[in-house]
Scaffold this motif. Structure first.
Motif, PDB file in Angstrom:
ATOM      1  N   THR A  16       0.840  -1.190   0.000  1.00  0.00           N
ATOM      2  CA  THR A  16       0.000   0.000   0.000  1.00  0.00           C
ATOM      3  C   THR A  16       0.877   1.243   0.000  1.00  0.00           C
ATOM      4  OG1 THR A  16      -1.672  -1.184   1.280  1.00  0.00           O
ATOM      5  CG2 THR A  16      -1.834   1.210   1.229  1.00  0.00           C
ATOM      6  N   VAL A  17       0.511   2.237  -0.810  1.00  0.00           N
ATOM      7  CA  VAL A  17       1.246   3.500  -0.866  1.00  0.00           C
ATOM      8  C   VAL A  17       0.256   4.639  -0.645  1.00  0.00           C
ATOM      9  CG1 VAL A  17       3.055   2.619  -2.389  1.00  0.00           C
ATOM     10  CG2 VAL A  17       0.975   3.604  -3.375  1.00  0.00           C
ATOM     11  N   ALA A  18       0.805   5.828  -0.385  1.00  0.00           N
ATOM     12  CA  ALA A  18      -0.048   6.986  -0.132  1.00  0.00           C
ATOM     13  C   ALA A  18      -0.564   7.609  -1.422  1.00  0.00           C
ATOM     14  CB  ALA A  18       0.713   8.026   0.684  1.00  0.00           C
ATOM     15  N   SER A  19       0.211   7.502  -2.496  1.00  0.00           N
ATOM     16  CA  SER A  19      -0.186   8.134  -3.753  1.00  0.00           C
ATOM     17  C   SER A  19       0.496   7.438  -4.915  1.00  0.00           C
ATOM     18  CB  SER A  19       0.194   9.612  -3.752  1.00  0.00           C
ATOM     19  OG  SER A  19       1.601   9.761  -3.704  1.00  0.00           O
ATOM     20  N   ARG A  20       0.045   7.751  -6.123  1.00  0.00           N
ATOM     21  CA  ARG A  20       0.615   7.168  -7.331  1.00  0.00           C
ATOM     22  C   ARG A  20       2.102   7.480  -7.452  1.00  0.00           C
ATOM     23  NH1 ARG A  20      -1.928   5.588 -11.993  1.00  0.00           N
ATOM     24  NH2 ARG A  20      -3.874   6.530 -11.245  1.00  0.00           N
ATOM     25  N   GLU A  21       2.511   8.675  -6.985  1.00  0.00           N
ATOM     26  CA  GLU A  21       3.905   9.085  -7.122  1.00  0.00           C
ATOM     27  C   GLU A  21       4.850   8.186  -6.325  1.00  0.00           C
ATOM     28  OE1 GLU A  21       1.372  11.108  -6.543  1.00  0.00           O
ATOM     29  OE2 GLU A  21       1.336  11.963  -8.579  1.00  0.00           O
ATOM     30  N   GLN A  22       4.355   7.520  -5.299  1.00  0.00           N
ATOM     31  CA  GLN A  22       5.194   6.663  -4.469  1.00  0.00           C
ATOM     32  C   GLN A  22       5.268   5.236  -4.994  1.00  0.00           C
ATOM     33  OE1 GLN A  22       3.761   6.902  -0.461  1.00  0.00           O
ATOM     34  NE2 GLN A  22       4.397   9.035  -0.189  1.00  0.00           N
ATOM     35  N   CYS A  23       4.617   4.957  -6.107  1.00  0.00           N
ATOM     36  CA  CYS A  23       4.584   3.589  -6.643  1.00  0.00           C
ATOM     37  C   CYS A  23       5.503   3.463  -7.847  1.00  0.00           C
ATOM     38  CB  CYS A  23       3.153   3.219  -7.042  1.00  0.00           C
ATOM     39  SG  CYS A  23       3.019   1.559  -7.745  1.00  0.00           S
ATOM     40  N   PRO A  24       6.563   2.639  -7.751  1.00  0.00           N
ATOM     41  CA  PRO A  24       7.454   2.444  -8.897  1.00  0.00           C
ATOM     42  C   PRO A  24       6.934   1.424  -9.905  1.00  0.00           C
ATOM     43  CG  PRO A  24       8.259   1.205  -7.020  1.00  0.00           C
ATOM     44  CD  PRO A  24       7.047   1.955  -6.538  1.00  0.00           C
ATOM     45  N   GLY A  25       5.777   0.818  -9.597  1.00  0.00           N
ATOM     46  CA  GLY A  25       5.206  -0.184 -10.498  1.00  0.00           C
ATOM     47  C   GLY A  25       3.828   0.211 -10.971  1.00  0.00           C
ATOM     48  N   ALA A  26       2.915  -0.745 -10.989  1.00  0.00           N
ATOM     49  CA  ALA A  26       1.535  -0.497 -11.445  1.00  0.00           C
ATOM     50  C   ALA A  26       0.689  -0.066 -10.254  1.00  0.00           C
ATOM     51  CB  ALA A  26       0.962  -1.755 -12.078  1.00  0.00           C
ATOM     52  N   PHE A  27       0.078   1.118 -10.349  1.00  0.00           N
ATOM     53  CA  PHE A  27      -0.702   1.685  -9.247  1.00  0.00           C
ATOM     54  C   PHE A  27      -2.199   1.489  -9.515  1.00  0.00           C
ATOM     55  CE2 PHE A  27      -3.072   5.300  -7.444  1.00  0.00           C
ATOM     56  CZ  PHE A  27      -2.738   5.145  -6.104  1.00  0.00           C
ATOM     57  N   THR A  28      -2.925   1.067  -8.473  1.00  0.00           N
ATOM     58  CA  THR A  28      -4.379   0.929  -8.551  1.00  0.00           C
ATOM     59  C   THR A  28      -4.997   1.744  -7.429  1.00  0.00           C
ATOM     60  OG1 THR A  28      -4.225  -1.308  -9.484  1.00  0.00           O
ATOM     61  CG2 THR A  28      -6.316  -0.684  -8.473  1.00  0.00           C
ATOM     62  N   ALA A  29      -5.727   2.796  -7.806  1.00  0.00           N
ATOM     63  CA  ALA A  29      -6.336   3.660  -6.797  1.00  0.00           C
ATOM     64  C   ALA A  29      -7.413   2.923  -6.012  1.00  0.00           C
ATOM     65  CB  ALA A  29      -6.922   4.907  -7.462  1.00  0.00           C
ATOM     66  N   ARG A  30      -8.195   2.114  -6.725  1.00  0.00           N
ATOM     67  CA  ARG A  30      -9.212   1.304  -6.057  1.00  0.00           C
ATOM     68  C   ARG A  30      -9.523   0.089  -6.901  1.00  0.00           C
ATOM     69  NH1 ARG A  30     -15.682   1.969  -4.728  1.00  0.00           N
ATOM     70  NH2 ARG A  30     -15.920  -0.288  -4.846  1.00  0.00           N
ATOM     71  N   THR A  31      -9.580  -1.055  -6.261  1.00  0.00           N
ATOM     72  CA  THR A  31      -9.883  -2.292  -6.976  1.00  0.00           C
ATOM     73  C   THR A  31     -11.391  -2.475  -7.098  1.00  0.00           C
ATOM     74  OG1 THR A  31     -10.051  -3.687  -4.995  1.00  0.00           O
ATOM     75  CG2 THR A  31      -7.844  -3.338  -5.916  1.00  0.00           C
ATOM     76  N   PRO A  32     -11.820  -3.338  -7.987  1.00  0.00           N
ATOM     77  CA  PRO A  32     -13.237  -3.746  -7.971  1.00  0.00           C
ATOM     78  C   PRO A  32     -13.521  -4.528  -6.688  1.00  0.00           C
ATOM     79  CG  PRO A  32     -12.133  -4.405 -10.011  1.00  0.00           C
ATOM     80  CD  PRO A  32     -11.068  -3.992  -9.062  1.00  0.00           C
ATOM     81  N   TRP A  33     -14.788  -4.776  -6.441  1.00  0.00           N
ATOM     82  CA  TRP A  33     -15.150  -5.644  -5.313  1.00  0.00           C
ATOM     83  C   TRP A  33     -14.575  -7.038  -5.550  1.00  0.00           C
ATOM     84  CZ3 TRP A  33     -17.195  -3.917  -0.888  1.00  0.00           C
ATOM     85  CH2 TRP A  33     -17.837  -2.688  -0.900  1.00  0.00           C
ATOM     86  N   GLN A  34     -14.121  -7.665  -4.465  1.00  0.00           N
ATOM     87  CA  GLN A  34     -13.466  -8.971  -4.539  1.00  0.00           C
ATOM     88  C   GLN A  34     -14.071  -9.906  -3.503  1.00  0.00           C
ATOM     89  OE1 GLN A  34      -9.388  -8.013  -3.703  1.00  0.00           O
ATOM     90  NE2 GLN A  34      -9.102  -6.803  -5.565  1.00  0.00           N
ATOM     91  N   LEU A  35     -14.045 -11.201  -3.817  1.00  0.00           N
ATOM     92  CA  LEU A  35     -14.595 -12.200  -2.901  1.00  0.00           C
ATOM     93  C   LEU A  35     -13.655 -13.394  -2.825  1.00  0.00           C
ATOM     94  CD1 LEU A  35     -16.973 -13.335  -1.162  1.00  0.00           C
ATOM     95  CD2 LEU A  35     -17.850 -14.366  -3.271  1.00  0.00           C
ATOM     96  N   HIS A  36     -13.173 -13.706  -1.631  1.00  0.00           N
ATOM     97  CA  HIS A  36     -12.379 -14.915  -1.408  1.00  0.00           C
ATOM     98  C   HIS A  36     -13.311 -16.100  -1.191  1.00  0.00           C
ATOM     99  CE1 HIS A  36      -8.768 -12.425   0.267  1.00  0.00           C
ATOM    100  NE2 HIS A  36      -8.818 -12.415  -1.044  1.00  0.00           N
TER     101      HIS A  36
END
Length: 356
Positions: free
Chosen positions: A297-317
């Motif tokens: 987890t990062v605070a913002s896109r600028e802190q991510c050296p890879g692929a950044f996702t602001a919010r994922t879709p809903w997920q179910l385990h």
């Protein structure tokens, strides 16, 4: 008593203790998630065992030196008090020291940390006492974790709500969940179909050959996630024949083991999907940074050296192996922290190294 022998033993114990500390530091440097999975002192951990054994040898030898010195100089005098002091004082110290080590080994570093933040709501659980429970798993008594809009983290065995109502004579009961027989049957049938569909992927090599890519490390409680990108937006949401994500972990028995699947909603929405009423507990994550086969987890896109996702879709385990947490629980308690260390290397890299 030979003082030299005792001093040699004490120095040997100190050396063993320091070697154990060094090994433990090395293990933590190789596996950054180790601190999340270890107790304060675990004698099943060889480096911790070396630390304890070295300390015990050193302490025993130093106590032996002290006893020898006290007896030679008749510490405490010749009377009964002196004899009692020499005979019982130092053994009592030794027993107290051993007891403190035992207590430390019993301490539990309870609680857990997820690398990815997620939103959730209240969670409840239901125990199914029905013939259809066989389809979900006899070993868990078909315990479903239920939620109307997400999940919370509950420890194993803490299922249901402890509510009290006073109507003349008070009574206690679990929280009631408005689930229908049709929803129970649909959930059981879904899990049975999923188990059958993913059975060929018990071998992790088969999953990777069919296009499942590792996108997270082997995380405590939620395992390593392997996604199949061509299933991501195929218009077939919650299809047991085409799970978007497979969940593998080494924390159960030390080998890569398939423990379940994760389903993704087709789009990012405010409200989660609902297929089995309050039974399916969906969640989502925010501000994720994917780098190689790991996520954080990062605070913002600028802190991510890879692929950044602001919010994922809903997920179910959906857990397909026996678990006290529940079939639809977010976490699997048996792998938080787990009986075995999590994977250090990504599965593909580890398997290539084994092949060589």
């Amino acid at each position: 008593m030979n003082y030299r022998l005792l001093w040699a033993g004490a120095i040997s114990g100190l050396a063993l203790h320091l070697a154990g500390l060094g090994w433990d530091v090395y293990r933590h440097s190789r596996d950054v998630t180790l601190a999340q999975r270890e107790d304060v002192l675990s004698l099943a951990n060889p480096s911790h065992l070396m630390i304890v054994a070295g300390t015990a040898i050193m302490a025993a030898c130093l106590l032996g030196i002290a006893v020898t010195w006290m007896n030679e100089r008749r510490f405490g005098g010749e009377g009964a008090f002196g004899g009692l002091l020499r005979g019982a004082g130092l053994p009592a110290v030794g027993i107290a020291a051993a007891g403190s080590i035992w207590l430390a080994s019993r301490a539990d570093s309870s609680g857990h940390v997820h690398d990815a933040s997620h939103s959730h709501g209240p969670q409840q659980a239901i125990v199914l006492d029905l013939p259809l429970a066989r389809a979900v798993g006899n070993e868990t008594a078909a315990r479903f974790v239920a939620s109307s809009g997400g999940h919370t983290h509950a420890s194993a065995g803490s299922f249901g709500a402890d509510a009290a109502m006073g109507e003349g004579s008070a009574h206690h009961h679990h929280a009631e969940v408005p689930v229908t027989a049709e929803q129970l049957e649909a959930a059981a049938a879904f899990v049975a179909r999923l188990r059958t569909a993913i059975a060929p992927y018990e071998d992790i090599r088969r999953a990777m050959a069919d296009g499942y890519l590792q996108i997270t490390q082997d995380l405590p409680g939620i395992a390593a996630h392997f996604i199949r990108l061509d299933y991501r937006n195929d218009g077939r949401e919650m299809d047991p024949e085409r799970p978007e994500v497979l969940l593998y972990t080494k924390r159960l028995d030390g080998t890569w083991r398939l423990v379940g699947a994760m389903f993704l909603a087709e789009g990012v929405t405010e409200e989660p999907p609902s297929y089995f009423g309050p039974l399916d507990a969906w969640h989502y994550h925010e501000n994720l940074c994917f780098v190689g086969s790991g996520v954080r987890t990062v605070a913002s896109r600028e802190q991510c050296p890879g692929a950044f996702t602001a919010r994922t879709p809903w997920q179910l385990h959906v857990w397909t192996v026996p678990t006290a947490g529940g079939v639809f629980a977010h976490d699997m308690p048996e792998i938080d922290p787990g009986a075995f260390p999590g994977a250090v290397l990504p599965a593909a890299q580890e398997l290539r190294a084994q092949a060589r």
